[in-house]
Design an enzyme around this catalytic site. Structure first.
Site, mmCIF file in Angstrom:
data_model
loop_
_atom_site.group_PDB
_atom_site.id
_atom_site.type_symbol
_atom_site.label_atom_id
_atom_site.label_comp_id
_atom_site.label_asym_id
_atom_site.label_seq_id
_atom_site.Cartn_x
_atom_site.Cartn_y
_atom_site.Cartn_z
ATOM 1 N N TYR A 198 24.103 20.386 18.620
ATOM 2 C CA TYR A 198 24.509 19.307 17.712
ATOM 3 C C TYR A 198 23.329 18.368 17.433
ATOM 4 O O TYR A 198 23.038 18.045 16.273
ATOM 5 C CB TYR A 198 25.687 18.548 18.322
ATOM 6 C CG TYR A 198 26.338 17.565 17.385
ATOM 7 C CD1 TYR A 198 27.203 17.998 16.385
ATOM 8 C CD2 TYR A 198 26.103 16.191 17.496
ATOM 9 C CE1 TYR A 198 27.815 17.100 15.517
ATOM 10 C CE2 TYR A 198 26.706 15.285 16.639
ATOM 11 C CZ TYR A 198 27.567 15.744 15.653
ATOM 12 O OH TYR A 198 28.161 14.843 14.794
ATOM 13 N N LYS A 212 21.485 17.798 13.813
ATOM 14 C CA LYS A 212 21.508 16.507 13.116
ATOM 15 C C LYS A 212 20.085 15.935 12.929
ATOM 16 O O LYS A 212 19.799 15.297 11.911
ATOM 17 C CB LYS A 212 22.414 15.520 13.859
ATOM 18 C CG LYS A 212 23.894 15.927 13.853
ATOM 19 C CD LYS A 212 24.444 16.072 12.438
ATOM 20 C CE LYS A 212 25.946 16.304 12.432
ATOM 21 N NZ LYS A 212 26.511 16.387 11.064
HETATM 22 N N1 NAD Z 1 33.481 11.837 14.428
HETATM 23 C C1 NAD Z 1 32.337 11.432 14.954
HETATM 24 O O1 NAD Z 1 32.288 10.844 16.045
HETATM 25 C C2 NAD Z 1 31.053 11.649 14.207
HETATM 26 C C3 NAD Z 1 29.925 10.893 14.572
HETATM 27 C C4 NAD Z 1 28.728 11.108 13.902
HETATM 28 C C5 NAD Z 1 28.655 12.047 12.887
HETATM 29 N N2 NAD Z 1 29.759 12.771 12.553
HETATM 30 C C6 NAD Z 1 29.626 13.771 11.492
HETATM 31 O O2 NAD Z 1 30.491 13.441 10.430
HETATM 32 C C7 NAD Z 1 30.927 14.635 9.782
HETATM 33 C C8 NAD Z 1 32.435 14.655 9.687
HETATM 34 O O3 NAD Z 1 32.969 14.616 10.994
HETATM 35 P P1 NAD Z 1 34.514 14.290 11.262
HETATM 36 O O4 NAD Z 1 34.549 13.531 12.528
HETATM 37 O O5 NAD Z 1 35.158 13.760 10.059
HETATM 38 O O6 NAD Z 1 35.052 15.783 11.577
HETATM 39 P P2 NAD Z 1 36.507 16.411 11.370
HETATM 40 O O7 NAD Z 1 36.561 17.575 12.300
HETATM 41 O O8 NAD Z 1 37.564 15.371 11.473
HETATM 42 O O9 NAD Z 1 36.444 16.930 9.857
HETATM 43 C C9 NAD Z 1 35.503 17.882 9.490
HETATM 44 C C10 NAD Z 1 35.975 18.603 8.247
HETATM 45 O O10 NAD Z 1 34.966 19.569 7.919
HETATM 46 C C11 NAD Z 1 35.600 20.785 7.610
HETATM 47 N N3 NAD Z 1 34.690 21.899 7.860
HETATM 48 C C12 NAD Z 1 34.219 22.326 9.065
HETATM 49 N N4 NAD Z 1 33.462 23.420 8.897
HETATM 50 C C13 NAD Z 1 33.447 23.682 7.567
HETATM 51 C C14 NAD Z 1 32.838 24.697 6.772
HETATM 52 N N5 NAD Z 1 32.126 25.688 7.320
HETATM 53 N N6 NAD Z 1 33.009 24.657 5.435
HETATM 54 C C15 NAD Z 1 33.769 23.688 4.872
HETATM 55 N N7 NAD Z 1 34.392 22.725 5.570
HETATM 56 C C16 NAD Z 1 34.231 22.728 6.909
HETATM 57 C C17 NAD Z 1 36.839 20.817 8.504
HETATM 58 O O11 NAD Z 1 37.820 21.734 8.001
HETATM 59 C C18 NAD Z 1 37.292 19.370 8.438
HETATM 60 O O12 NAD Z 1 38.168 19.140 7.366
HETATM 61 C C19 NAD Z 1 30.339 15.808 10.601
HETATM 62 O O13 NAD Z 1 29.151 16.250 9.986
HETATM 63 C C20 NAD Z 1 30.035 15.162 11.938
HETATM 64 O O14 NAD Z 1 28.998 15.839 12.620
HETATM 65 C C21 NAD Z 1 30.959 12.590 13.182
#
Ligand code: NAD
Length: 247
Positions: free
Chosen positions: A153, A157
């Site tokens: 991860y 990133k």
């Molecule tokens: N939640 C956190 O703590 C956090 C912190 C920092 C960064 N992020 C980043 O933010 C982004 C969103 O995270 P989130 O927490 O909303 O995640 P989440 O799991 O709630 O939602 C992610 C979405 O992406 C979709 N997805 C996954 N793989 C896919 C693919 N191959 N093609 C198309 N869609 C796909 C899933 O179906 C889902 O709807 C990610 O890139 C994550 O790394 C999240």
């Protein structure tokens, strides 16, 4: 300057849930039309429920080049334009470095990094032709600091930030802004898997603000980056972490 996005069209990957969904809601509230790209087959229903007129949902796996290019074309065909691409689809597959599987490594890099590349390239070709565009890549605090069990991860990133900087350099002269956002923990499905319970409580104590972010905080940052007020933002990694990475 205004944060209104009236008349703008944004594609948002990972838009069926979590942060991507919050960004879609926020962009719609500020007048944009949105195309949600998500591998979740429920994405069309999610979009219809959000806004039957100004939202569409396309079942797209961002790791599939052909599907991504087709979906970008479909979006431009449907709305007649494309102004903003938000790369939010992502996964966090956690394990100690010594036992992380090759499959988990490949899946993480494929979705988080290659997916961002493919969508940026497909949208970018369109932006280059129209001589304007805006790309927002969801990185993470994990792009800046090391987190235990986050080998793939963190690598993915940090690479998203590198990708963001090169696109900003190459496409800036063509009036295309490319920036990244690096949130701390957000208790979406992804965030809860990594940080619910004791690990999360311990992590929270290390954040100067002593709280996690809400999806709406990240959506507000994306709204700013998509808006005219951010016209001079290019190649930035906007850290939204309650101060975690200054410690
Ligand atoms: N939640 C956190 O703590 C956090 C912190 C920092 C960064 N992020 C980043 O933010 C982004 C969103 O995270 P989130 O927490 O909303 O995640 P989440 O799991 O709630 O939602 C992610 C979405 O992406 C979709 N997805 C996954 N793989 C896919 C693919 N191959 N093609 C198309 N869609 C796909 C899933 O179906 C889902 O709807 C990610 O890139 C994550 O790394 C999240």
């Amino acid at each position: 300057m205004s944060t209104e996005l009236a008349g703008k069209v944004a594609l948002i990957t990972g838009g069926a849930a979590g942060i991507g969904y919050a960004i879609a809601e926020c962009f719609l509230q500020h007048g944009a039309s949105v195309a949600l790209f998500d591998r979740d087959p429920a994405v069309a229903d999610v979009a219809r429920t959000l806004d039957a007129q100004r939202a569409i949902g396309l079942a797209v796996d961002v790791t599939c080049r052909q599907a991504v290019y087709q979906a970008v074309e479909q979006t431009v065909g449907h709305f007649g334009r494309l102004d903003i691409a938000v790369n939010c689809a992502g996964v966090a597959l956690l394990a100690p470095a010594e036992s992380l599987s090759e499959e988990a490594w490949d899946r993480t890099l494929d979705i988080n990094l290659k997916g961002t590349f493919l969508v940026s390239q497909a949208a970018g070709q369109h932006f280059l032709r129209q001589k304007s565009g805006n790309i927002i890549n969801m990185a993470s605090q994990a792009s800046v600091v090391a987190l235990p069990q986050h080998l793939a991860y963190c690598a993915s990133k940090a690479a998203v930030v590198g990708l963001t900087q090169v696109l900003a350099l190459e496409w800036g002269p063509h009036n295309i802004n490319v920036n990244a956002i690096s949130p701390t923990v957000v208790l979406t499905e992804l965030g809860a898997k990594a940080w619910a319970g004791e690990a999360g409580e311990a992590h929270k104590k290390q954040i100067p603000l002593r709280r996690f972010a809400e999806p709406a905080h990240i959506a507000a940052t994306a709204l700013f980056l998509a808006s005219p007020g951010a016209a001079m933002m290019n190649g930035a990694n906007v850290v939204v972490d309650g101060g975690f990475t200054i410690c």
